[in-house]
Design an enzyme around this catalytic site. Structure first.
Site, PDB file in Angstrom:
ATOM      1  N   GLU A  57       0.842  -1.205   0.000  1.00  0.00           N
ATOM      2  CA  GLU A  57       0.000   0.000   0.000  1.00  0.00           C
ATOM      3  C   GLU A  57       0.879   1.257   0.000  1.00  0.00           C
ATOM      4  OE1 GLU A  57      -3.289  -0.129   2.830  1.00  0.00           O
ATOM      5  OE2 GLU A  57      -4.185  -1.784   1.726  1.00  0.00           O
TER       6      GLU A  57
ATOM      7  N   GLU B 279      -4.999  -8.446  -0.861  1.00  0.00           N
ATOM      8  CA  GLU B 279      -5.810  -8.231   0.358  1.00  0.00           C
ATOM      9  C   GLU B 279      -7.254  -8.047  -0.092  1.00  0.00           C
ATOM     10  OE1 GLU B 279      -4.516  -5.253   3.208  1.00  0.00           O
ATOM     11  OE2 GLU B 279      -2.409  -5.814   2.882  1.00  0.00           O
TER      12      GLU B 279
HETATM   13  O1  AHR Z   1      -5.386  -6.058   6.606  1.00  0.00           O
HETATM   14  C1  AHR Z   1      -5.274  -4.940   7.413  1.00  0.00           C
HETATM   15  C2  AHR Z   1      -4.579  -3.785   6.719  1.00  0.00           C
HETATM   16  O2  AHR Z   1      -5.341  -3.341   5.644  1.00  0.00           O
HETATM   17  C3  AHR Z   1      -3.247  -4.068   6.109  1.00  0.00           C
HETATM   18  O3  AHR Z   1      -2.218  -4.011   7.030  1.00  0.00           O
HETATM   19  C4  AHR Z   1      -3.096  -2.966   5.107  1.00  0.00           C
HETATM   20  O4  AHR Z   1      -2.295  -3.334   4.010  1.00  0.00           O
HETATM   21  C5  AHR Z   1      -4.531  -2.665   4.710  1.00  0.00           C
HETATM   22  O5  AHR Z   1      -4.801  -1.323   4.756  1.00  0.00           O
END
Ligand code: AHR
Length: 519
Positions: free
Chosen positions: A199, A326
């Site tokens: 991110e 994610e």
């Molecule tokens: O999964 C939780 C968080 O969500 C992770 O650390 C981050 O990459 C995202 O914003």
């Protein structure tokens, strides 16, 4: 319940048939195109994510060898046993946002000598670094999973990143390789995936796509590993509907002898209300939020399509993967919980949502070759929840298990004719979702999901199929969930499609999903 009755009765009048054939008629039908097999559904689509966050690793997976909770060399036996049954193909670690603050040297060597650090990403709690590189690989080995390591771009250096890879993969007699040996691991480990930052548009450094692209090239150049142990290198991509990260990376990262990019990691979380300030609750939600959660989750199909279209222009051979590393639901923290721990209940809604996402990922399996649900234990849309020595399996766990036959199967396109809409107020989504595949041992499997919370639906499976047997997941309420005192409120049960005349019909109860093998 009046809807289907009215529809069926009117059909009976239309065809002038008997009452029996009224009920025999299934207005929704699915045709599986076995003659047009698609891409392999990479097993890594079923990947998971374990971050140093809340009770995700500490307590959830790792309790330490001295714990009263039954464990094997520090890994809790109940959780490991349950995860083994899921055939977890891949685990991503150590973050997430945490990855860009993680310094790998803190997590090697005798545990008593490891420094205690502050987890500034998630609640400023201390981390004694008892779970580090060796423990992560041991977890992966216990589960038979491949590994995905996320490197630290945000607060690390190219040197630190390159040395971590050398530590893990070098067969040489270098000082770092010998340090690995001294710490208990003779042979190099296989690293399957390695990401350069996470991110980077946000917690990973608040960068622009252009700035990150330069950094990616800089760091990637120095990540050298033995020829036979080259991880796929993953760039940090965009999120939600963004395409500019994909665009910048595909345009500006050439594949040369000294530089490569094997995948782009995109993130998409489903919020019932689509609002980060007021996301919506995990249990006790109204029907509007049951629907809006699904309406929001299926947007991922458009996000995949728009990013993949850009990738196709630059890479028609589909060498670079679009990885959703994610995904999952994200709700408001329950009262009384540390909001930084992202612990949430997991209901039938989460289960159906996981299935909807899988059915979409399968369709784009030629490009979406890896995804990681966030996260494995105790964090966000988890497979498993623990409370000290107690453990339960969530509805999402059961869906991952039901979909195991899809791992490495060949995607078979499937059309739905006569699909209904589930509508409430201004929002409307297709009622039935489908996915089909030919398994590695030649069986045809079909997943069907009925998102309507109040209406059952009969789905006819066209063709010469005689039998369809497998499992059904449903429950009494939209927010039915498992608790430490009632662990089986939501669990799969045997399911059979029925032969009605010459039709094979899957009678899906309201708010349910099935995975069946067709014969
Ligand atoms: O999964 C939780 C968080 O969500 C992770 O650390 C981050 O990459 C995202 O914003």
């Amino acid at each position: 319940m009046l809807g289907p009755i009215i529809r069926s009765v009117s059909r009976a009048i239309l065809v002038g048939s008997t009452m029996w054939s009224t009920w025999a008629f299934a207005e929704v039908s699915v045709t599986i195109h076995s003659e047009k097999p698609g891409a392999t559904i990479n097993k890594n689509i079923y990947g998971q994510f374990a971050e140093h966050l809340g009770r995700g690793i500490y307590e959830g997976i790792w309790v330490g060898p001295k714990s009263k909770i039954p464990n094997t060399r520090g890994f809790r036996n109940d959780v490991i046993g349950a995860l083994k049954e899921l055939k977890v193909p891949l685990i991503r670690w150590p973050g997430g946002c945490f990855a860009d603050e993680y310094h790998w040297r803190n997590g090697i060597g005798p545990r008593k000598d490891r420094p205690v650090t502050v987890n500034a990403s998630w609640g400023n709690v201390t981390d004694d670094n008892a779970f580090g590189t060796h423990e992560f690989f041991e977890l992966a080995e216990m589960l038979g999973s491949d590994v995905y390591i996320n490197g630290n771009l945000g607060t690390g250096t190219p040197q630190e990143m390159a040395e971590w890879l050398e530590y893990m993969t070098s067969p040489s007699q270098s000082t770092l390789a010998n340090l690995r040996r001294k710490n208990g691991r003779e042979e190099p480990w296989k690293v399957h995936f390695f990401a350069i930052g996470n991110e980077s548009w946000g917690c990973g450094g608040n960068m622009t796509p252009e700035y990150y692209t330069h950094l990616y090239k800089h760091y990637a150049t120095f990540l050298k590993t033995p020829e036979d142990n080259r991880p796929e290198l993953i760039a940090s991509g965009g999120y939600e509907n963004l395409t500019e990260w994909t665009e910048a990376l595909m345009k500006n990262v050439p594949q040369t002898w000294s530089l490569r990019m094997n995948g782009i990691g995109h993130h998409y979380y489903t919020l019932p209300r689509g609002n980060w300030e007021k996301k919506g609750v995990a249990i006790g939600f109204p029907e509007e939020e049951w629907l809006s959660t699904f309406a929001n989750t299926i947007k991922i199909e458009d996000y995949i399509k728009s990013n993949v279209a850009i990738m196709d222009q630059h890479d028609p051979e589909k060498k670079v993967g679009f990885y959703v590393d994610e995904w999952g639901t994200w709700y408001d923290a329950a009262e009384g919980d540390n909001p930084a721990f992202l612990y949430q209940q997991n209901t039938l809604r989460d289960a159906l949502l996981a299935g909807l996402n899988f059915n979409i990922f399968h369709k784009y399996a030629d490009r979406v070759r890896m995804t990681n649900i966030a996260q494995m234990v105790n964090v966000l849309q988890a497979m498993i929840l623990t409370d000290k020595e107690k453990m339960l399996l969530t509805p999402t766990y059961h869906v991952f298990k039901m979909y195991i036959p899809f791992q490495q199967a060949t995607h078979l396109p499937a059309d739905i004719a006569g699909n209904l809409n589930y509508t409430l107020g201004e929002t409307s989504i297709p009622q039935v979702s489908v996915s089909a595949a030919k398994t590695t041992d030649g069986r045809t499997v079909l997943a069907l999901i009925n998102v309507h919370p109040n209406e059952a639906v009969d789905v006819a499976v066209k063709g010469t199929w005689k039998q369809g047997e497998g499992q059904l997941l449903t429950a009494e309420k939209m927010d039915s969930h498992n608790t430490f005192t009632n662990k089986n409120a939501v669990q799969p049960q045997p399911f059979k499609a029925v032969k009605r005349g010459d039709q094979l019909v899957a009678a899906l109860p309201a708010k349910s999903m099935v995975v069946i093998e067709l014969k």
